[in-house]
Design a protein around this motif. Structure first.
Motif, PDB file in Angstrom:
ATOM      1  N   ASN A 244       4.146   6.792 -12.157  1.00 41.78           N
ATOM      2  CA  ASN A 244       3.191   6.173 -11.355  1.00 41.78           C
ATOM      3  C   ASN A 244       3.549   4.724 -10.906  1.00 41.78           C
ATOM      4  O   ASN A 244       3.711   3.940 -11.783  1.00 41.78           O
ATOM      5  CB  ASN A 244       1.800   6.378 -11.757  1.00 41.78           C
ATOM      6  CG  ASN A 244       1.270   7.345 -11.951  1.00 41.78           C
ATOM      7  OD1 ASN A 244       1.915   8.433 -11.134  1.00 41.78           O
ATOM      8  ND2 ASN A 244      -0.092   7.792 -12.116  1.00 41.78           N
ATOM      9  N   GLY A 245       3.468   4.148  -9.804  1.00 41.31           N
ATOM     10  CA  GLY A 245       3.744   2.938  -9.380  1.00 41.31           C
ATOM     11  C   GLY A 245       3.019   2.556  -8.079  1.00 41.31           C
ATOM     12  O   GLY A 245       2.024   3.323  -7.856  1.00 41.31           O
ATOM     13  N   TYR A 246       3.876   1.895  -7.107  1.00 45.81           N
ATOM     14  CA  TYR A 246       3.400   1.556  -5.975  1.00 45.81           C
ATOM     15  C   TYR A 246       4.639   1.799  -4.754  1.00 45.81           C
ATOM     16  O   TYR A 246       5.805   1.630  -5.324  1.00 45.81           O
ATOM     17  CB  TYR A 246       2.991  -0.012  -5.894  1.00 45.81           C
ATOM     18  CG  TYR A 246       1.932  -0.043  -6.848  1.00 45.81           C
ATOM     19  CD1 TYR A 246       0.481   0.003  -6.472  1.00 45.81           C
ATOM     20  CD2 TYR A 246       2.397  -0.675  -8.217  1.00 45.81           C
ATOM     21  CE1 TYR A 246      -0.405  -0.403  -7.509  1.00 45.81           C
ATOM     22  CE2 TYR A 246       1.378  -1.060  -9.108  1.00 45.81           C
ATOM     23  CZ  TYR A 246       0.090  -0.881  -8.909  1.00 45.81           C
ATOM     24  OH  TYR A 246      -1.016  -0.952  -9.530  1.00 45.81           O
ATOM     25  N   PHE A 247       4.098   1.791  -3.671  1.00 47.86           N
ATOM     26  CA  PHE A 247       5.297   2.122  -2.538  1.00 47.86           C
ATOM     27  C   PHE A 247       6.265   0.970  -2.433  1.00 47.86           C
ATOM     28  O   PHE A 247       7.420   1.127  -2.439  1.00 47.86           O
ATOM     29  CB  PHE A 247       4.482   2.247  -1.198  1.00 47.86           C
ATOM     30  CG  PHE A 247       4.200   3.487  -0.902  1.00 47.86           C
ATOM     31  CD1 PHE A 247       4.837   4.400  -0.487  1.00 47.86           C
ATOM     32  CD2 PHE A 247       2.591   3.980  -1.110  1.00 47.86           C
ATOM     33  CE1 PHE A 247       4.174   5.870  -0.104  1.00 47.86           C
ATOM     34  CE2 PHE A 247       2.351   4.995  -0.684  1.00 47.86           C
ATOM     35  CZ  PHE A 247       2.971   6.013  -0.321  1.00 47.86           C
ATOM     36  N   ILE A 248       5.623  -0.166  -2.816  1.00 43.63           N
ATOM     37  CA  ILE A 248       6.668  -1.380  -2.709  1.00 43.63           C
ATOM     38  C   ILE A 248       7.642  -1.766  -3.751  1.00 43.63           C
ATOM     39  O   ILE A 248       8.482  -1.917  -3.612  1.00 43.63           O
ATOM     40  CB  ILE A 248       5.644  -2.935  -2.703  1.00 43.63           C
ATOM     41  CG1 ILE A 248       6.587  -3.811  -2.311  1.00 43.63           C
ATOM     42  CG2 ILE A 248       4.942  -3.135  -3.888  1.00 43.63           C
ATOM     43  CD1 ILE A 248       7.151  -3.857  -0.829  1.00 43.63           C
ATOM     44  N   ARG A 287       4.599  -7.231   1.619  1.00 39.79           N
ATOM     45  CA  ARG A 287       5.766  -7.955   2.163  1.00 39.79           C
ATOM     46  C   ARG A 287       5.906  -9.086   1.538  1.00 39.79           C
ATOM     47  O   ARG A 287       7.170  -9.502   1.087  1.00 39.79           O
ATOM     48  CB  ARG A 287       5.634  -8.301   3.623  1.00 39.79           C
ATOM     49  CG  ARG A 287       5.354  -7.277   4.587  1.00 39.79           C
ATOM     50  CD  ARG A 287       5.041  -7.852   6.215  1.00 39.79           C
ATOM     51  NE  ARG A 287       6.200  -8.391   6.981  1.00 39.79           N
ATOM     52  CZ  ARG A 287       6.945  -7.797   7.577  1.00 39.79           C
ATOM     53  NH1 ARG A 287       6.807  -6.280   7.738  1.00 39.79           N
ATOM     54  NH2 ARG A 287       7.908  -8.317   8.480  1.00 39.79           N
ATOM     55  N   ASP A 288       4.953  -9.731   1.127  1.00 38.86           N
ATOM     56  CA  ASP A 288       4.939 -11.263   0.284  1.00 38.86           C
ATOM     57  C   ASP A 288       5.515 -10.914  -0.972  1.00 38.86           C
ATOM     58  O   ASP A 288       6.094 -12.020  -1.752  1.00 38.86           O
ATOM     59  CB  ASP A 288       3.610 -11.681   0.253  1.00 38.86           C
ATOM     60  CG  ASP A 288       3.518 -13.121  -0.324  1.00 38.86           C
ATOM     61  OD1 ASP A 288       4.406 -14.042   0.237  1.00 38.86           O
ATOM     62  OD2 ASP A 288       2.759 -13.398  -1.317  1.00 38.86           O
ATOM     63  N   ALA A 289       5.390  -9.762  -1.638  1.00 45.76           N
ATOM     64  CA  ALA A 289       5.999  -9.748  -3.181  1.00 45.76           C
ATOM     65  C   ALA A 289       7.462  -9.093  -3.182  1.00 45.76           C
ATOM     66  O   ALA A 289       8.074  -8.960  -4.064  1.00 45.76           O
ATOM     67  CB  ALA A 289       4.921  -8.321  -3.890  1.00 45.76           C
ATOM     68  N   LEU A 290       7.794  -8.664  -2.118  1.00 46.02           N
ATOM     69  CA  LEU A 290       9.129  -7.963  -2.043  1.00 46.02           C
ATOM     70  C   LEU A 290      10.216  -8.703  -2.411  1.00 46.02           C
ATOM     71  O   LEU A 290      11.155  -8.260  -3.600  1.00 46.02           O
ATOM     72  CB  LEU A 290       9.529  -7.416  -0.531  1.00 46.02           C
ATOM     73  CG  LEU A 290      10.905  -6.716  -0.465  1.00 46.02           C
ATOM     74  CD1 LEU A 290      10.621  -5.210  -1.175  1.00 46.02           C
ATOM     75  CD2 LEU A 290      11.153  -6.265   1.125  1.00 46.02           C
ATOM     76  N   TYR A 291      10.556 -10.017  -2.229  1.00 49.36           N
ATOM     77  CA  TYR A 291      11.648 -10.569  -2.761  1.00 49.36           C
ATOM     78  C   TYR A 291      11.741 -11.000  -4.237  1.00 49.36           C
ATOM     79  O   TYR A 291      12.855 -10.544  -4.756  1.00 49.36           O
ATOM     80  CB  TYR A 291      11.606 -12.283  -2.032  1.00 49.36           C
ATOM     81  CG  TYR A 291      12.502 -13.245  -2.780  1.00 49.36           C
ATOM     82  CD1 TYR A 291      13.756 -13.451  -2.621  1.00 49.36           C
ATOM     83  CD2 TYR A 291      11.881 -14.159  -3.975  1.00 49.36           C
ATOM     84  CE1 TYR A 291      14.495 -14.273  -3.281  1.00 49.36           C
ATOM     85  CE2 TYR A 291      12.587 -14.981  -4.414  1.00 49.36           C
ATOM     86  CZ  TYR A 291      13.839 -15.049  -4.140  1.00 49.36           C
ATOM     87  OH  TYR A 291      14.642 -15.998  -4.753  1.00 49.36           O
TER      88      TYR A 291
END
Length: 363
Positions: A244-248, A287-291
């Motif tokens: 289990n996790g998140y799409f990102i 978006r803000d977490a991706l990097y």
């Protein structure tokens, strides 16, 4: 038990015997395939069938529920048109069989599955064009979206709280950091971990939840030609890191691994994001977490590979495949900084989305 003792080490004669005994097949060709902590074999039978025999390490073999869920997920995706392997039943109709085998450390129990063999070439062996990277983003998002529909009485077993390869487990790297003592890169790893705790961890509630494949890498995706200059994804392999996790998380993992062998690693993010957003547009928090999540995966790969090599020195070449170039990419991303990298990724993704560069072959 060490990783070395839990990893299976079957001989060709043992593989021949298992294939005959469990599946009624006579193996005409047996060829070892690379693996991190399990053992995989390509098996061709004398009647022309091609398969992959997967023998799980003895530690993971004890977790029947998770393995059953992974096997179910593969079949579920396959039924919905995604190119996932499926498990073939034994002579008694089971999709998995726990076998007692002596691999040189006394008899241990290993979970055995026979999977369909998928044609194609791994992405690692092909120079990834923007079109291929777009397809990777698209199929990764599609996979997680389809898995939202999956039902199973034991689906809660994917809530693998302390699973070290889940991207939410970046703080767990603390217990392994000592393997990097004396290495200047350790400072960057610590910096990424601190920023993750301060910036990304508090945002988890804003990310959309799903079940992650968790290992969309350049060795787990197969390609086949699709026209004169394009490729399509013909296989998704290795569901052992599902949780289990998140799409990102899935997107960050895909970007990180697609950077490994790419001659222009910074340019990878744009087409992967464009492919992803053609299926599942990101929200602002994602978006803000991706990097930072991409950097976090580099850190996981680097630290956990170093730790694994201490336990399995004979498998160093394979274990360090990602870490070798990964160190360089991690340092470069850290040096460029969040603002600059995101600008490159999202500007490029926007251009793709406007159709200025590419037409997807998965439509």
């Amino acid at each position: 038990m060490s990783m070395k003792e839990s990893k299976p080490n079957l001989s060709h004669s043992q593989v021949t015997e298992i294939v005959k005994q469990l599946f009624g097949l006579t193996a005409s060709i047996i060829r070892p395939l690379p693996s991190y902590d399990d053992q995989n074999f390509y098996v061709a039978s004398s009647d022309g069938g091609e398969f992959v025999l997967k023998i799980m390490n003895s530690a993971d073999s004890q977790n029947f529920t998770v393995l059953e869920l992974q096997t179910h997920a593969m079949n579920f995706l396959h039924q919905r048109g995604l190119p996932a392997q499926t498990a073939l039943p034994t002579l008694t109709g089971q999709l998995m069989s726990l076998e007692e085998i002596d691999c040189g450390f006394g008899k241990q129990k290993y979970m055995v599955r026979l999977l369909t063999y998928l044609p194609g070439t791994t992405i690692a062996k092909i120079t990834s064009s923007p079109q291929i990277l777009y397809e990777v983003g698209k199929i990764a998002a599609t996979l997680d979206k389809v898995l939202l529909q999956m039902e199973h009485p034991n689906i809660s077993a994917f809530q693998r709280k302390s699973f070290k390869w889940n991207l939410g487990s970046i703080p767990l790297l603390n217990q392994y950091l000592h393997v990097m003592d004396g290495d200047p890169v350790q400072k960057i790893v610590k910096g990424v971990m601190e920023q993750y705790q301060a910036q990304d961890a508090p945002k988890l509630t804003l990310f959309r939840k799903c079940i992650n494949h968790g290992d969309i890498n350049d060795h787990n995706l197969l390609l086949e030609p699709d026209g004169p200059s394009a490729y399509k994804i013909s296989g998704i392999l290795d569901f052992g890191d599902m949780s289990n996790g998140y799409f990102i998380f899935e997107l960050a993992i895909a970007i990180m691994y697609m950077m490994i062998e790419n001659p222009n690693p910074i340019d990878v993010g744009g087409p992967v994001v464009a492919g992803w957003e053609s299926v599942f547009p990101l929200n602002d928090a994602e978006r803000d977490a991706l990097y930072l999540l991409v950097l976090g995966r580099f850190c996981q790969s680097l630290v956990l590979a170093r730790h694994a090599v201490i336990q399995q020195p004979e498998n160093e070449k394979y274990l360090m495949t990602t870490a070798k170039t990964g160190v360089r990419h991690l340092c470069r991303l850290w040096e460029l900084g969040k603002e600059k990298v995101e600008r490159i990724w999202f500007l490029s993704a926007a251009q793709f989305s406007q159709g200025t560069v590419i037409n997807s072959s998965l439509d």
